[in-house]
Design a protein around this motif. Structure first.
Motif, short mmCIF file in Angstrom:
data_model
loop_
_atom_site.label_atom_id
_atom_site.label_comp_id
_atom_site.label_asym_id
_atom_site.label_seq_id
_atom_site.Cartn_x
_atom_site.Cartn_y
_atom_site.Cartn_z
N LEU A 1 54.13 -1.68 42.04
CA LEU A 1 53.26 -2.43 42.95
C LEU A 1 51.80 -1.97 42.89
O LEU A 1 50.94 -2.62 43.50
CB LEU A 1 53.77 -2.32 44.39
CG LEU A 1 55.12 -2.99 44.65
CD1 LEU A 1 55.49 -2.88 46.13
CD2 LEU A 1 55.10 -4.46 44.22
N GLY A 2 51.51 -0.88 42.19
CA GLY A 2 50.12 -0.48 42.11
C GLY A 2 49.95 1.02 41.95
O GLY A 2 50.91 1.79 41.95
N PRO A 3 48.69 1.47 41.83
CA PRO A 3 48.40 2.90 41.63
C PRO A 3 48.59 3.70 42.90
O PRO A 3 48.52 3.18 44.02
CB PRO A 3 46.93 2.89 41.20
CG PRO A 3 46.36 1.66 41.85
CD PRO A 3 47.45 0.64 41.82
N ASP A 4 48.85 4.98 42.73
CA ASP A 4 48.87 5.96 43.83
C ASP A 4 49.87 5.58 44.91
O ASP A 4 49.66 5.86 46.10
CB ASP A 4 47.47 6.11 44.44
CG ASP A 4 46.44 6.55 43.43
OD1 ASP A 4 46.79 7.31 42.52
OD2 ASP A 4 45.28 6.12 43.55
N ARG A 5 51.00 5.02 44.53
CA ARG A 5 52.00 4.64 45.52
C ARG A 5 53.23 5.54 45.49
O ARG A 5 54.22 5.29 46.19
CB ARG A 5 52.40 3.18 45.35
CG ARG A 5 51.25 2.24 45.71
CD ARG A 5 51.69 0.81 45.85
NE ARG A 5 52.71 0.59 46.87
CZ ARG A 5 52.46 0.48 48.18
NH1 ARG A 5 51.22 0.62 48.64
NH2 ARG A 5 53.45 0.26 49.02
N SER A 6 53.17 6.60 44.71
CA SER A 6 54.25 7.57 44.67
C SER A 6 53.69 8.95 44.95
O SER A 6 52.65 9.34 44.40
CB SER A 6 54.93 7.56 43.29
OG SER A 6 55.96 8.53 43.22
N VAL A 7 54.34 9.70 45.84
CA VAL A 7 53.95 11.06 46.19
C VAL A 7 54.94 12.01 45.53
O VAL A 7 56.12 12.04 45.90
CB VAL A 7 53.94 11.28 47.72
CG1 VAL A 7 53.46 12.69 48.06
CG2 VAL A 7 53.09 10.22 48.41
N VAL A 8 54.47 12.77 44.55
CA VAL A 8 55.32 13.67 43.79
C VAL A 8 55.18 15.08 44.34
O VAL A 8 54.06 15.60 44.44
CB VAL A 8 54.94 13.65 42.29
CG1 VAL A 8 55.85 14.58 41.50
CG2 VAL A 8 54.99 12.23 41.75
N CYS A 9 56.30 15.70 44.72
CA CYS A 9 56.26 17.09 45.21
C CYS A 9 57.61 17.75 44.95
O CYS A 9 58.55 17.64 45.74
CB CYS A 9 55.92 17.12 46.71
SG CYS A 9 55.46 18.77 47.29
N TYR A 10 57.69 18.46 43.84
CA TYR A 10 58.93 19.12 43.45
C TYR A 10 59.19 20.40 44.23
O TYR A 10 60.30 20.91 44.22
CB TYR A 10 58.92 19.41 41.95
CG TYR A 10 59.35 18.25 41.08
CD1 TYR A 10 60.51 18.32 40.33
CD2 TYR A 10 58.59 17.07 41.02
CE1 TYR A 10 60.92 17.25 39.53
CE2 TYR A 10 58.99 16.01 40.22
CZ TYR A 10 60.15 16.10 39.49
OH TYR A 10 60.56 15.05 38.70
#
Length: 534
Positions: free
Chosen positions: A340-349
């Motif tokens: 749906l677009g940029p910067d729409r996932s927050v990655v934090c392992y």
């Protein structure tokens, strides 16, 4: 009144307990067939179906909107959802976290109802009404969307929902918004948050919303960055996406508890305001150029390195910084696109950072800022550092003559029950600590048998910028403690604490809006007196 659904996130107990004990927190072992119409919030009965009128125009010098100042317009007190209905009656999300005025965004809605109404409320003060109806669209065809599925590699909840409605924000003033979805059969109501952001922040106080943190705690679909179906870290998501509804506060995420009270106060004060999100600050290096101040609100835990670098650059150019919460800038994250677009996932392992394909490709480790690889403790920016969870303790004033306490009438030792919690910060020179720094409230806490302190601290930097940190996560929430317009914060925070917090916040916001606060209010270092060490 704080609703039961909100109470379980105020302490964040169900989720954070799986992360840390009370010690200093360490790493974890299509085209729109329904054109939109503006709504007349200023007309009597404007929140009733079918009300329409021209929206207000573009920005004016006070940071609000013209031709009439936005803050002087009548509000609509019926914005609040008190009867949400059962789960699944209606829910949705926006395909943009923020938009500039005049940009469009899509709503993705799922409901078994034949039709629904969507209403856009701009949040603020509005003489105590707290919101104004800016736009409404009725009789939008409903439909039940597909059940979510979970990516097996990252345990990310994915909806794949189709866009239901495109919304044009032409004429919408900058600000924090809640879109309210009402099933037209009366079965349910839910919110969708949105920021109509400012293209420029020069000369204004910037309200920097924290949707990355809202999403980290969002358990819609059974997964968050803290929990999975079995509870705890073993089955939690490694990344979460904005392509799903929020489960807290009827879809509002953490906005109503940790941000809306500050928005109301700042608008009531009439300050020149700008609105943005941490994601926008990360994406646009020059966004904060010339800003008077940047406000980090009640719970602003998840930052990207880019966001932090851009806030530090602004501070070092003279922009004041207020941290009106605790546990700020603790987790290091990376933003990635979704379909749906940029910067729409927050990655934090977190503690599984070595498994992160992005890190193996050269991106910073998505773990705590204070630990390696690439350790960069948040205290170098904030002056304070996160120290533990959970606590519930009185707030104790130690420097009543400090300018931040002007007009409060407090004396040394004045104590305000329950104001410190549920997470807290302190000054700890075992980590990088800017000087001079002044501790003005030094509140004893006992957390799982360990004695420590929560500190409200103020420091200044060579650019002249002042940095104020409250040291307690309950600060913004306490603005609601029997304040103007009624209302009472949770946890037993009383009207005396509410009066203190409102006055101190007003003092800080007014001083910070006037320019680099260190030039008129230089910090007087007192760590030797407070902690007994140099």
């Amino acid at each position: 009144m704080v609703e039961p659904s909100r109470r379980r996130i105020l302490g964040l107990g169900l989720m954070a307990a799986a992360v840390t004990s009370c010690g200093p927190r360490r790493p974890d072992p299509a085209a729109d067939p329904h054109p939109s119409t503006p709504a007349a919030a200023s007309a009597p009965g404007a929140s009733s179906p079918g009300a329409t009128a021209p929206a207000t125009g573009g920005p004016v010098a006070d940071g609000h909107t013209g031709p009439t100042s936005e803050r002087s317009l009548p509000g609509n007190p019926d914005w609040e959802i008190t009867d949400p209905g059962p789960d699944g009656a209606i829910e949705g999300f926006a395909d943009r976290v923020s938009v500039l005025p005049g940009e469009s965004f899509g709503l993705h809605v799922s409901t078994p109802a034949a039709a629904f109404t969507v209403s856009a409320y701009r949040m603020g003060w509005y003489d105590g009404a707290r919101a104004r109806l800016v736009w409404r669209r009725e009789h939008v065809p409903g439909g039940k969307q597909a059940a979510p599925h979970v990516d097996p590699a990252t345990r990310t909840v994915l909806t794949g929902w189709q866009r239901t409605l495109a919304v044009d924000t032409a004429g919408w003033p900058e600000g924090a918004y809640l879109l309210r979805l009402d099933a037209e059969d009366g079965s349910g109501r839910r919110y969708v948050p949105l920021t109509v952001r400012s293209a420029s922040t020069a000369g204004r106080t910037v309200i920097m919303s924290a949707p990355a943190t809202w999403q980290a705690y969002n358990e819609w679909g059974g997964y968050s960055l803290y929990n999975g179906p079995t509870g705890g870290l073993a089955t939690r998501s490694l990344q979460v996406v904005f392509d799903r509804p929020y489960d807290y506060d009827h879809g509002a995420g953490l906005f109503l508890v940790y941000e809306a009270p500050l928005v109301a106060l700042a608008e009531r004060l009439g300050l020149p305001l700008a609105y943005t999100t941490g994601i926008d600050v990360a994406r646009e290096p020059g966004l904060l150029t010339g800003a008077s101040a940047v406000l980090s609100l009640g719970h602003d835990e998840y930052w990207s390195p880019e966001q932090r670098a851009n806030v530090v650059a602004a501070r070092d150019a003279g922009t004041n910084l207020a941290i009106l919460g605790a546990n700020c800038c603790f987790r290091r994250v990376r933003f990635e696109p979704t379909e749906l677009g940029p910067d729409r996932s927050v990655v934090c392992y977190k503690d599984a950072w070595a498994q992160d394909p992005g890190h193996r490709s050269g991106a910073p480790a998505t773990t705590d800022f204070r630990v390696g690889p690439g350790a960069d403790p948040e205290s170098s920016m904030l002056g304070v550092i996160y120290d533990g969870y959970p606590v519930d303790a009185p707030y104790v004033v130690t420097s009543p003559g400090h300018w931040a306490f002007e007009g409060t009438g407090v004396a040394a030792g004045a104590s305000f029950p329950h104001l410190v919690g549920v997470e807290y910060d302190r000054v700890d020179t075992g980590f990088p600590t800017p000087r001079p720094i002044e501790v003005i409230a030094h509140s004893p806490v006992v957390c799982d048998g360990r004695r420590s302190h929560s500190d409200t601290a103020y420091h200044t930097v060579p650019s002249g910028a002042g940095v104020f940190a409250t040291g307690t996560m309950r600060w913004v929430e306490a603005l609601e403690a029997r304040g103007p317009g009624g209302g009472k914060a949770d946890h037993g925070i009383d009207s005396h604490a509410g009066d203190l917090v409102r006055q101190v916040t007003e003092n800080v916001l007014r001083a910070f809006a006037a320019g680099p606060a260190g030039r008129t209010h230089p910090a007087q270092d007192n760590l030797a007196a407070v902690y007994g060490t140099a």
